[in-house]
Design an enzyme around this catalytic site. Structure first.
Site, PDB file in Angstrom:
ATOM      1  N   ILE A  10       0.867  -1.175   0.000  1.00  0.00           N
ATOM      2  CA  ILE A  10       0.000   0.000   0.000  1.00  0.00           C
ATOM      3  C   ILE A  10       0.905   1.228   0.000  1.00  0.00           C
ATOM      4  O   ILE A  10       1.819   1.330   0.817  1.00  0.00           O
ATOM      5  CB  ILE A  10      -0.923  -0.020   1.233  1.00  0.00           C
TER       6      ILE A  10
ATOM      7  N   ASN B  93       0.870   4.270   0.979  1.00  0.00           N
ATOM      8  CA  ASN B  93       1.084   5.167   2.108  1.00  0.00           C
ATOM      9  C   ASN B  93       1.726   4.487   3.314  1.00  0.00           C
ATOM     10  O   ASN B  93       1.788   5.060   4.396  1.00  0.00           O
ATOM     11  CB  ASN B  93      -0.225   5.857   2.520  1.00  0.00           C
ATOM     12  N   CYS B  94       2.249   3.291   3.145  1.00  0.00           N
ATOM     13  CA  CYS B  94       2.899   2.536   4.217  1.00  0.00           C
ATOM     14  C   CYS B  94       4.365   2.968   4.345  1.00  0.00           C
ATOM     15  O   CYS B  94       5.093   3.032   3.353  1.00  0.00           O
ATOM     16  CB  CYS B  94       2.811   1.043   3.905  1.00  0.00           C
ATOM     17  N   ASP B  95       4.803   3.260   5.574  1.00  0.00           N
ATOM     18  CA  ASP B  95       6.187   3.687   5.800  1.00  0.00           C
ATOM     19  C   ASP B  95       7.201   2.616   5.393  1.00  0.00           C
ATOM     20  O   ASP B  95       8.255   2.936   4.841  1.00  0.00           O
ATOM     21  CB  ASP B  95       6.404   4.055   7.268  1.00  0.00           C
TER      22      ASP B  95
END
Length: 115
Positions: A7, A9-11
């Site tokens: 995904i 927006n996952c760090d």
């Protein structure tokens, strides 16, 4: 061919992308939310890694499930949960020459990408 699944927006995805770019590794990014996932792909990855590795039980999405959905899990139930809620899939998943890794560890990436 190298594909990174997750995904956007996952760090941890950002760290993996940054590392792949810094190490001149060409890759395709497949976003579960934008590009979707299908049962054929998820079943194949589950056979490679195991559902216990793939299912993120620590995340908010899993923790908010009713107890009946979390009890008596097996491969088919876990796959269905992940298909219904892609955020429950641990990330990133790296596929390089049909080898799969779940998570981001530099040493594991180096080993797979240099094999």
């Amino acid at each position: 061919m190298t594909t990174l699944y997750g995904i956007s927006n996952c760090d941890t995805i950002r760290k993996a992308k940054k590392w792949l770019d810094a190490n001149n590794t060409a890759f395709t990014f497949h976003d579960y939310r934008k590009d979707g996932i299908d049962s054929t792909w998820l079943t194949h990855v589950e056979k490679e890694l195991g559902w216990e590795v793939l299912l993120n039980k620590r995340g908010t999405t899993f923790r908010q499930l009713p107890d009946e959905a979390k009890n008596n899990l097996n491969a088919s139930k876990a796959i269905q949960l992940m298909l219904d809620n892609p955020a429950m899939i641990k990330r990133p998943i790296l596929c390089h020459n049909e080898q799969y890794l779940c998570g981001f560890a530099i040493s594991a990436y180096e080993e797979v990408l240099n094999s």
